[in-house]
Enzyme design. Sequence first.
Site, PDB file in Angstrom:
ATOM      1  CB  SER A 155      -0.961   0.042   1.172  1.00 26.45           C
ATOM      2  OG  SER A 155      -1.610   1.158   1.333  1.00 26.45           O
ATOM      3  CE1 TYR A 169      -4.443  -2.209   4.709  1.00 26.06           C
ATOM      4  CE2 TYR A 169      -3.613   0.001   4.246  1.00 26.06           C
ATOM      5  CZ  TYR A 169      -3.961  -1.204   3.915  1.00 26.06           C
ATOM      6  OH  TYR A 169      -3.894  -1.402   2.560  1.00 26.06           O
TER       7      TYR A 169
END
Length: 265
Positions: A155, A169
Amino acid sequence: MEVNKLFSVKDKVVLVTGGAKGIGLMISQGFIANGAKVYISSRDAKACESSAAELNARGPGTAVALPADLLQLSECERLAAELRRREPRGVHVLVNNSGIAWGEALDTFPDKQWGRVLTLNLQRVFTLTQLLLPALEAAGAESKQDPAAVINIGSIDALRVPVFENYSYSAAKAGLHHLSRVLSAKLGPRGITVNTLACGPFETKMTAFAMKSFKGEIEEGNPMGRIGSPGDVAGACIFLASRAGSYINGATINVDGGVSNLSKM
Protein backbone atom coordinates in the site's frame (compact mmCIF):
# COMPACT_ATOMS: atom_id res chain seq x y z
CA MET A 1 10.41 -11.42 -28.40
CA GLU A 2 6.76 -11.51 -29.32
CA VAL A 3 4.48 -9.66 -26.95
CA ASN A 4 1.99 -12.52 -26.70
CA LYS A 5 4.78 -14.81 -25.47
CA LEU A 6 6.69 -12.26 -23.41
CA PHE A 7 3.64 -11.42 -21.27
CA SER A 8 1.99 -14.84 -21.35
CA VAL A 9 0.61 -16.42 -18.18
CA LYS A 10 -1.35 -19.07 -20.06
CA ASP A 11 -1.62 -22.38 -18.19
CA LYS A 12 0.18 -21.03 -15.13
CA VAL A 13 -1.13 -22.09 -11.73
CA VAL A 14 -1.91 -19.09 -9.52
CA LEU A 15 -3.10 -18.68 -5.94
CA VAL A 16 -4.73 -15.34 -5.12
CA THR A 17 -5.56 -14.87 -1.45
CA GLY A 18 -8.53 -12.61 -0.92
CA GLY A 19 -9.19 -13.34 -4.58
CA ALA A 20 -12.98 -13.22 -4.40
CA LYS A 21 -13.43 -9.51 -3.71
CA GLY A 22 -11.87 -6.11 -4.26
CA ILE A 23 -8.33 -5.89 -5.61
CA GLY A 24 -7.96 -9.66 -5.30
CA LEU A 25 -10.91 -10.22 -7.63
CA MET A 26 -9.46 -7.71 -10.10
CA ILE A 27 -6.23 -9.72 -10.12
CA SER A 28 -8.08 -13.03 -10.49
CA GLN A 29 -10.01 -11.63 -13.44
CA GLY A 30 -6.82 -10.57 -15.17
CA PHE A 31 -5.11 -13.94 -14.85
CA ILE A 32 -8.18 -15.91 -15.93
CA ALA A 33 -8.78 -13.62 -18.92
CA ASN A 34 -5.28 -14.58 -20.02
CA GLY A 35 -5.61 -18.34 -19.68
CA ALA A 36 -4.26 -19.06 -16.19
CA LYS A 37 -5.68 -21.48 -13.63
CA VAL A 38 -6.48 -19.45 -10.52
CA TYR A 39 -7.21 -20.75 -7.04
CA ILE A 40 -9.28 -18.20 -5.15
CA SER A 41 -8.99 -18.27 -1.38
CA SER A 42 -10.56 -16.26 1.42
CA ARG A 43 -12.54 -17.01 4.56
CA ASP A 44 -15.81 -16.17 2.76
CA ALA A 45 -16.59 -19.52 1.14
CA LYS A 46 -19.77 -18.26 -0.52
CA ALA A 47 -17.91 -15.37 -2.16
CA CYS A 48 -15.18 -17.74 -3.36
CA GLU A 49 -17.71 -20.06 -4.97
CA SER A 50 -19.69 -17.20 -6.52
CA SER A 51 -16.63 -15.47 -7.96
CA ALA A 52 -15.21 -18.73 -9.30
CA ALA A 53 -18.48 -19.52 -11.07
CA GLU A 54 -18.62 -16.05 -12.60
CA LEU A 55 -15.00 -16.17 -13.74
CA ASN A 56 -15.34 -19.67 -15.20
CA ALA A 57 -18.27 -18.45 -17.28
CA ARG A 58 -15.96 -15.82 -18.81
CA GLY A 59 -12.85 -17.97 -19.32
CA PRO A 60 -10.66 -18.82 -21.10
CA GLY A 61 -8.74 -19.71 -17.95
CA THR A 62 -10.25 -21.51 -14.99
CA ALA A 63 -11.07 -20.54 -11.42
CA VAL A 64 -11.18 -22.88 -8.44
CA ALA A 65 -12.62 -21.87 -5.07
CA LEU A 66 -10.43 -22.96 -2.17
CA PRO A 67 -11.72 -21.14 0.95
CA ALA A 68 -9.58 -20.77 4.06
CA ASP A 69 -9.50 -18.49 7.10
CA LEU A 70 -5.91 -17.32 6.76
CA LEU A 71 -5.83 -15.79 10.22
CA GLN A 72 -5.59 -19.38 11.48
CA LEU A 73 -2.27 -21.19 11.05
CA SER A 74 -4.04 -24.55 10.73
CA GLU A 75 -6.10 -23.19 7.84
CA CYS A 76 -2.96 -21.97 6.07
CA GLU A 77 -1.45 -25.42 6.48
CA ARG A 78 -4.61 -27.07 5.13
CA LEU A 79 -4.72 -24.73 2.14
CA ALA A 80 -1.07 -25.32 1.26
CA ALA A 81 -1.41 -29.10 1.60
CA GLU A 82 -4.51 -29.16 -0.59
CA LEU A 83 -2.84 -27.01 -3.22
CA ARG A 84 0.24 -29.24 -3.29
CA ARG A 85 -2.00 -32.29 -3.63
CA ARG A 86 -3.95 -30.82 -6.53
CA GLU A 87 -0.96 -29.32 -8.35
CA PRO A 88 1.98 -31.74 -8.24
CA ARG A 89 3.82 -29.78 -10.95
CA GLY A 90 3.89 -26.76 -8.69
CA VAL A 91 2.50 -23.26 -8.21
CA HIS A 92 3.79 -20.61 -10.58
CA VAL A 93 2.38 -17.52 -8.89
CA LEU A 94 1.44 -16.68 -5.30
CA VAL A 95 -0.41 -13.38 -4.88
CA ASN A 96 -0.55 -12.48 -1.19
CA ASN A 97 -3.47 -10.07 -1.22
CA SER A 98 -5.64 -10.98 1.79
CA GLY A 99 -5.76 -8.15 4.26
CA ILE A 100 -7.80 -6.24 6.79
CA ALA A 101 -7.70 -2.68 8.05
CA TRP A 102 -8.92 -0.81 11.09
CA GLY A 103 -9.34 2.93 11.35
CA GLU A 104 -9.79 4.71 14.65
CA ALA A 105 -8.46 7.73 16.53
CA LEU A 106 -5.11 7.37 18.27
CA ASP A 107 -6.56 7.80 21.76
CA THR A 108 -9.03 4.94 21.38
CA PHE A 109 -7.30 2.62 18.89
CA PRO A 110 -7.91 -0.92 20.25
CA ASP A 111 -5.04 -3.23 21.13
CA LYS A 112 -6.67 -6.28 19.53
CA GLN A 113 -6.63 -4.58 16.13
CA TRP A 114 -2.85 -4.71 16.16
CA GLY A 115 -2.70 -8.47 16.53
CA ARG A 116 -5.35 -9.22 13.90
CA VAL A 117 -4.07 -6.75 11.32
CA LEU A 118 -0.38 -7.62 11.66
CA THR A 119 -1.11 -11.35 11.60
CA LEU A 120 -3.10 -11.34 8.37
CA ASN A 121 -1.37 -8.51 6.51
CA LEU A 122 2.21 -9.42 7.40
CA GLN A 123 2.80 -12.68 9.24
CA ARG A 124 0.56 -14.79 7.01
CA VAL A 125 2.39 -13.59 3.92
CA PHE A 126 5.49 -15.20 5.39
CA THR A 127 3.50 -18.25 6.51
CA LEU A 128 2.01 -18.99 3.09
CA THR A 129 5.22 -18.28 1.23
CA GLN A 130 7.06 -20.65 3.55
CA LEU A 131 4.42 -23.39 3.27
CA LEU A 132 4.32 -23.17 -0.53
CA LEU A 133 8.07 -23.06 -1.09
CA PRO A 134 8.27 -26.64 -2.46
CA ALA A 135 5.44 -25.91 -4.92
CA LEU A 136 6.96 -22.58 -5.97
CA GLU A 137 10.41 -24.11 -6.38
CA ALA A 138 8.99 -26.91 -8.52
CA ALA A 139 7.39 -24.40 -10.87
CA GLY A 140 10.44 -22.14 -10.87
CA ALA A 141 12.69 -25.04 -11.84
CA GLU A 142 10.95 -25.30 -15.24
CA SER A 143 13.02 -22.41 -16.65
CA LYS A 144 15.55 -19.88 -15.31
CA GLN A 145 14.08 -17.40 -17.77
CA ASP A 146 10.59 -17.80 -16.31
CA PRO A 147 10.81 -18.18 -12.52
CA ALA A 148 7.96 -18.62 -10.08
CA ALA A 149 6.66 -15.34 -8.66
CA VAL A 150 5.49 -14.16 -5.27
CA ILE A 151 3.57 -10.88 -5.56
CA ASN A 152 2.73 -9.12 -2.32
CA ILE A 153 0.00 -6.49 -2.33
CA GLY A 154 1.23 -3.56 -0.26
CA SER A 155 0.00 0.00 0.00
CA ILE A 156 1.03 3.59 -0.52
CA ASP A 157 0.14 4.00 3.16
CA ALA A 158 3.45 2.23 3.79
CA LEU A 159 5.29 4.91 1.80
CA ARG A 160 3.74 8.04 3.27
CA VAL A 161 1.91 9.15 6.39
CA PRO A 162 -1.65 7.92 5.75
CA VAL A 163 -4.55 10.31 5.33
CA PHE A 164 -6.69 8.19 7.66
CA GLU A 165 -5.76 6.87 11.13
CA ASN A 166 -5.02 3.24 10.30
CA TYR A 167 -2.00 2.71 12.54
CA SER A 168 -1.71 -1.07 12.46
CA TYR A 169 -2.52 -1.29 8.73
CA SER A 170 0.14 1.16 7.57
CA ALA A 171 2.72 -0.38 9.92
CA ALA A 172 1.91 -3.90 8.68
CA LYS A 173 2.20 -2.85 5.05
CA ALA A 174 5.53 -1.13 5.70
CA GLY A 175 6.74 -4.37 7.25
CA LEU A 176 5.43 -6.28 4.24
CA HIS A 177 7.38 -4.07 1.83
CA HIS A 178 10.63 -4.81 3.65
CA LEU A 179 9.82 -8.50 4.13
CA SER A 180 9.45 -8.71 0.35
CA ARG A 181 12.94 -7.30 -0.14
CA VAL A 182 14.42 -9.75 2.37
CA LEU A 183 12.65 -12.72 0.77
CA SER A 184 13.71 -11.65 -2.72
CA ALA A 185 17.37 -12.06 -1.78
CA LYS A 186 16.75 -15.49 -0.26
CA LEU A 187 14.39 -16.88 -2.90
CA GLY A 188 15.92 -15.51 -6.09
CA PRO A 189 18.58 -18.25 -6.08
CA ARG A 190 15.78 -20.79 -5.62
CA GLY A 191 13.99 -19.75 -8.81
CA ILE A 192 11.40 -17.46 -7.21
CA THR A 193 11.06 -13.69 -7.57
CA VAL A 194 9.43 -11.64 -4.81
CA ASN A 195 8.00 -8.18 -5.49
CA THR A 196 5.50 -5.77 -3.99
CA LEU A 197 2.77 -3.63 -5.48
CA ALA A 198 2.15 -0.49 -3.41
CA CYS A 199 -1.46 0.11 -4.36
CA GLY A 200 -3.14 3.48 -4.20
CA PRO A 201 -6.88 4.19 -4.23
CA PHE A 202 -9.08 1.54 -5.84
CA GLU A 203 -12.82 1.09 -5.35
CA THR A 204 -13.17 -1.79 -2.90
CA LYS A 205 -15.09 -2.69 0.23
CA MET A 206 -12.11 -1.54 2.31
CA THR A 207 -12.21 1.92 0.73
CA ALA A 208 -16.01 2.19 0.48
CA PHE A 209 -16.34 4.88 3.14
CA ALA A 210 -13.64 7.06 1.60
CA MET A 211 -15.04 6.60 -1.91
CA LYS A 212 -18.56 7.43 -0.79
CA SER A 213 -17.51 10.59 1.01
CA PHE A 214 -14.44 11.82 -0.88
CA LYS A 215 -14.25 10.15 -4.31
CA GLY A 216 -14.24 13.46 -6.18
CA GLU A 217 -11.46 14.87 -4.03
CA ILE A 218 -9.45 11.64 -4.32
CA GLU A 219 -9.67 11.75 -8.11
CA GLU A 220 -8.85 15.44 -8.30
CA GLY A 221 -5.85 14.95 -6.02
CA ASN A 222 -4.33 12.26 -8.24
CA PRO A 223 -1.93 13.28 -11.04
CA MET A 224 -3.82 10.92 -13.37
CA GLY A 225 -7.18 12.38 -12.38
CA ARG A 226 -8.77 9.06 -11.48
CA ILE A 227 -8.73 6.10 -9.12
CA GLY A 228 -7.32 2.71 -10.05
CA SER A 229 -9.16 0.36 -12.41
CA PRO A 230 -9.02 -3.46 -12.51
CA GLY A 231 -6.63 -3.49 -15.46
CA ASP A 232 -4.10 -1.39 -13.57
CA VAL A 233 -3.42 -3.87 -10.79
CA ALA A 234 -4.07 -6.97 -12.92
CA GLY A 235 -1.66 -5.71 -15.57
CA ALA A 236 1.08 -5.13 -13.01
CA CYS A 237 0.62 -8.66 -11.64
CA ILE A 238 0.66 -10.23 -15.09
CA PHE A 239 3.86 -8.36 -15.90
CA LEU A 240 5.59 -9.63 -12.74
CA ALA A 241 4.30 -13.18 -13.28
CA SER A 242 5.37 -13.41 -16.94
CA ARG A 243 8.66 -13.72 -18.79
CA ALA A 244 8.58 -9.94 -19.20
CA GLY A 245 9.02 -9.44 -15.46
CA SER A 246 11.37 -12.34 -14.79
CA TYR A 247 14.37 -10.09 -14.01
CA ILE A 248 12.42 -7.90 -11.60
CA ASN A 249 13.16 -9.03 -8.04
CA GLY A 250 12.87 -7.19 -4.74
CA ALA A 251 11.06 -4.21 -6.26
CA THR A 252 8.25 -2.12 -4.85
CA ILE A 253 6.13 -0.83 -7.73
CA ASN A 254 3.73 2.01 -7.02
CA VAL A 255 0.33 1.38 -8.62
CA ASP A 256 -1.22 4.68 -7.59
CA GLY A 257 -1.18 7.14 -10.49
CA GLY A 258 1.71 8.96 -8.81
CA VAL A 259 -0.28 10.28 -5.85
CA SER A 260 2.25 9.02 -3.29
CA ASN A 261 4.86 11.35 -4.80
CA LEU A 262 2.91 14.53 -4.13
CA SER A 263 4.13 16.91 -1.46
CA LYS A 264 1.63 17.99 1.19
CA MET A 265 3.31 21.39 1.62
